[in-house]
Scaffold this active site. Sequence first.
Site, PDB file in Angstrom:
ATOM      1  N   ILE A  58      18.285 -59.121  38.964  1.00 41.29           N
ATOM      2  CA  ILE A  58      18.492 -60.548  39.381  1.00 41.29           C
ATOM      3  C   ILE A  58      19.647 -61.028  38.394  1.00 41.29           C
ATOM      4  CG2 ILE A  58      17.908 -63.043  39.556  1.00 41.29           C
ATOM      5  CD1 ILE A  58      16.215 -61.085  41.488  1.00 41.29           C
ATOM      6  N   THR A  67      21.165 -52.528  42.896  1.00 40.05           N
ATOM      7  CA  THR A  67      22.598 -52.390  42.528  1.00 40.05           C
ATOM      8  C   THR A  67      22.665 -50.940  41.962  1.00 40.05           C
ATOM      9  OG1 THR A  67      22.370 -54.445  41.296  1.00 40.05           O
ATOM     10  CG2 THR A  67      24.055 -53.162  40.415  1.00 40.05           C
TER      11      THR A  67
HETATM   12  N1  GLY Z   1      22.464 -57.565  40.166  1.00 38.35           N
HETATM   13  C1  GLY Z   1      22.915 -57.818  41.455  1.00 38.35           C
HETATM   14  C2  GLY Z   1      22.789 -59.120  41.708  1.00 38.35           C
HETATM   15  O1  GLY Z   1      22.353 -59.974  41.359  1.00 38.35           O
HETATM   16  O2  GLY Z   1      24.051 -59.304  42.453  1.00 38.35           O
END
Ligand code: GLY
Length: 312
Positions: free
Chosen positions: A226, A175
Amino acid sequence: MSVKVQPKLIIHGGAGSSLQGKGGVETVRNSLQRILAEVYGRLENGTAAEDAVVRGSQLLEDDPLFNAGVGSVLQSDGQIRMSAALMNGTLQRFSGVINVSRVKNPIELAKFLQTCPDRVLSDYGAAELLRELNVPKFDPLTDRRLYEWIEDRKQDFNRKMANVVAEDAEAGRGTIGVVALDQNGAIAAGTSTGGKGFERIGRVSDSAMPAGNYANAKAGVSCTGIGEDIIDECLAAKIVIRVTDGLSLKEAFERSFAESTQNQRDLGAIGLDASGAIAWGKTSDVVLAAFHDGEKMADSLEAEPGTQVFVV
Ligand code: GLY
């Protein structure tokens, strides 16, 4: 005349288990420092926090090292769908797009939506907005991401694509994020992602939720890791609200990361507050965070694996 504040800036290029796939520490450091230098220069010249965050996010989206914009990972069906959010802390106003395709800079859509009555658009709505705005079609796929997807899917091409679901092995945690404090003391936060990679069609990332990106007049936070773990902790909003309720940024990060560790989450976050404190934290082995405090640039790239919180 109002007193000018020393601008502060922190950015991230994701979290994960290793830097090797990204070319090692120096490659990532050079990219992050180039972006920090440009965006910090703008803050010093009076650019507002929201605009600095948009510019930083564009630069990170344009860098194929990071999983956002160009270089986004592919989903289970081989398509790229990206999500991005922008929060203006002064106005305490959130905007974003969820699972948008064929655009170079999803953060620009979030910027446009800041002043619209409908401020978070998903797939069809985001595509319609792109058409309305005459944004040129752009394919953010890189050869490297296609190769990774083909390699990872090799076994599965024998199966019906309709059966594909998100894979759990070494899930992507990439990200990008930017949090800025400008000369007038205003805070903004932006986050953009290609998602986890190999996810089920329609899966929604934390990045375009207040769990993954949040700011008010007191603090701003952008998360990586995540998405489901970040949503379960409601991490960005939780840290910001803790600061609003009187905790220092250090206490808010430490308490929130202690909870994330206890709950076995895999995530990271960057943030800053109105006093000029800057922080990053992680439960993952690596978080690619870098900051400029007005005197120097520093980063988290060589931090020890495992949970860590750093505040300056
Ligand atoms: N943090 C990015 C995603 O899990 O989509």
